[in-house]
Design an enzyme around this catalytic site. Structure first.
Site, short mmCIF file in Angstrom:
data_model
loop_
_atom_site.label_atom_id
_atom_site.label_comp_id
_atom_site.label_asym_id
_atom_site.label_seq_id
_atom_site.Cartn_x
_atom_site.Cartn_y
_atom_site.Cartn_z
N ASP A 157 1.56 4.03 2.30
CA ASP A 157 1.74 2.58 2.18
C ASP A 157 2.29 2.24 0.79
O ASP A 157 1.64 2.53 -0.22
CB ASP A 157 0.38 1.91 2.39
CG ASP A 157 0.47 0.40 2.42
OD1 ASP A 157 1.56 -0.14 2.18
OD2 ASP A 157 -0.57 -0.24 2.69
N CYS A 196 9.30 -3.29 -0.31
CA CYS A 196 8.63 -2.20 0.42
C CYS A 196 9.59 -1.34 1.22
O CYS A 196 9.42 -0.13 1.32
CB CYS A 196 7.52 -2.74 1.30
SG CYS A 196 8.05 -3.79 2.65
N HIS A 228 2.59 -0.69 -0.51
CA HIS A 228 2.07 -1.97 -0.99
C HIS A 228 0.91 -1.77 -1.96
O HIS A 228 -0.22 -2.23 -1.75
CB HIS A 228 1.64 -2.84 0.19
CG HIS A 228 2.73 -3.10 1.16
ND1 HIS A 228 3.02 -2.23 2.20
CD2 HIS A 228 3.64 -4.10 1.25
CE1 HIS A 228 4.05 -2.70 2.88
NE2 HIS A 228 4.44 -3.83 2.32
#
Length: 491
Positions: free
Chosen positions: A385, A206, A387
């Site tokens: 994000d 990430c 993820h």
């Protein structure tokens, strides 16, 4: 058995969707308060006029907007600040004044020169399960939630790099200590097959992905201009995205980030990266790839030295190259110290801002915007994000071969936000300096920003022996080291 597994997967998927709706609802805007929403130096309110076409087509600002409603802070003749803050000196405000008319789409195709706009501490924790986000966070088309359409168009136009799967394997390290450097969850995931390489970065990549996002949006501004929006110059966008394909042939691929991390940063494949290691990778890969784009990294201190910066931005003493400033820092122990709230929020309001990578416990996000909170003196920060696992972005020698779905996978209109008090203090902050006028405006901005300063600009780098430096620098902002074990930043 297969049907039972499939049924369990469906239950899990819908269960997580319900949890998301309860615990992480889509943020909405308060039309009564109508507080400005910022996205990388541009300010938006509900009064911002915009003519919106269908998705994928151009979104163009109306003439009423160009002068006063959608503007970087420089165009309002003020230093970025929180609403309750006092104005800085008149000289600082004047230094930020600039052109009030955003470039046209045609002008955005020209080499960009914008005078008023742009440009550790990490210990491997248990990996955050990416399936929580990837199965539901961005699948549905969101409504506007009362947000200014121009703000959403800007947010959607930011390049969004996420977890990918199915790419060419990244070989495992042969070092016997490599597995001990991974998070516990990653060790469990890789225990079944010790020989195969990594074909996904889910669970560990990430910080690399948010670093890619920061770099990609910096290059986007340099090539197409800050006012570029989705649907404009699609061929140029495809060329840019090809640089970040999940393939060793792409200069900014995760493969090359991992390779440099292993060679120069002591990071093994499958191991999380911290902000410092990510900054070093961006610095090395960009300086080896770009002809007219430079990267200046401050290392583990928040001090920017003008003589060192100019050696990077203007190496021949004549021609100024657009330069990305990367500042790895830590603004507290477990949480961001409240004395930095104002100044950190203001960094996203600066016209030179290209965002913040990192900054959330147990994961890294790419922060691109802010809005003042209604409840307290803090702010909510908007983020992309990483993820969310998608199929690998392929590499094409001919960028025309990228499909609309390939391009769509690098953008989202779905807002996510968190309060600044919830941010992890370990982060990588980026600013894009396009020319010398932009440099002087940025120096004035960071000097007069409200709150306790997180960045200091000095004339001389003490390591060059031209000055004694600032003895207080080390005390002003906690520094970042990838070997420090206090902060958790995982993929």
């Amino acid at each position: 058995m297969d049907s039972a597994v499939a049924g369990a997967a469906d239950i899990g998927r819908y269960g997580r969707r319900i949890v998301r709706m309860i615990w992480d609802p889509e943020p909405t805007n308060d039309p009564i308060a109508n507080r400005p929403a910022w996205c990388l130096g541009y300010e938006y309110t509900l009064e911002t006029n915009i003519t919106s076409k269908t998705k994928g087509e151009d979104s163009k600002l109306s003439t009423a907007t160009s002068s006063d409603q959608q503007r970087p802070p420089a165009q309002a003749n003020k230093v970025p600040q929180m609403p309750s803050a006092q104005l800085p000196t008149e000289a600082a405000a004047t230094a930020l004044s600039g052109n009030t008319t955003p470039p046209t789409p045609e002008a955005a195709l020209e080499p960009t020169k914008i005078t008023s706009q742009p440009a550790a501490i990490d210990t491997p924790p248990d990996s955050v399960d990416s399936s929580f986000d990837s199965s539901m966070a961005y699948d549905d088309v969101p409504d506007d939630g009362g947000w200014p359409p121009a703000f959403l168009n800007d947010f959607e136009s930011r390049i969004w790099m996420t977890y990918r799967s199915g790419f060419e394997p990244i070989p495992r390290s042969t070092d016997p200590t490599a597995s001990s450097r991974m998070s516990f969850a990653m060790r469990l995931k890789t225990m079944a097959d010790q020989q195969a390489g990594f074909t996904t970065d889910s669970g560990w990549g990430c910080m690399i992905r948010t670093g890619q996002s920061l770099l990609a949006n910096s290059l986007l501004t340099c090539r197409l201009g800050r006012s570029w929006r989705r649907g404009q110059a699609p061929d140029e966008e495809r060329k840019l995205l090809s640089l970040f394909a999940d393939d060793p042939r792409a200069p900014y691929s995760i493969h090359n980030f991992v390779a440099h991390g292993a060679a120069k940063c002591g990071k093994y494949p499958g191991e999380w990266f911290g902000p410092s290691a990510t900054a070093r990778c961006i610095h090395a890969l960009a300086n080896a790839t770009e002809n007219s784009f430079r990267v200046y990294s401050t290392g583990d201190l928040p001090d920017v030295y003008e003589d060192s910066f100019m050696e990077v931005a203007k190496p021949d003493g004549k021609t100024f190259h657009p330069t990305l400033i990367l500042i790895s820092t830590r603004l507290g122990i477990d949480k961001i110290n409240q004395v930095y709230w104002e100044s950190l929020t203001a960094t996203l309001q600066l016209p030179q801002s290209v965002g913040i990578a990192g900054g959330r416990p147990s994961s890294s996000h790419y922060f691109v915007g802010a809005q003042r909170s209604d409840e307290d003196q803090g702010s909510y920060l908007f983020y992309l994000d990483p993820h969310h696992t998608r199929p690998a972005l392929p590499f094409h020698e001919d960028p025309q071969l990228y499909t609309p779905s390939d391009v769509d996978s690098c953008h989202t209109r779905r807002l996510r936000r968190l309060h600044i008090r919830e941010m992890d203090p370990s982060m990588l902050i980026g600013f894009l300096i396009l020319d010398e006028e932009n440099w002087h405006a940025w120096k004035s901005s960071v000097k007069h920003v409200q709150g306790k300063s997180i960045i200091t600009v000095s004339e001389h780098d003490p390591s060059k022996g031209s000055a004694s430096g600032r003895p207080s620098a080390i005390d002003e902002v906690e520094t970042l080291s990838d070997d420090d074990g206090d902060t958790v930043l995982d993929g």
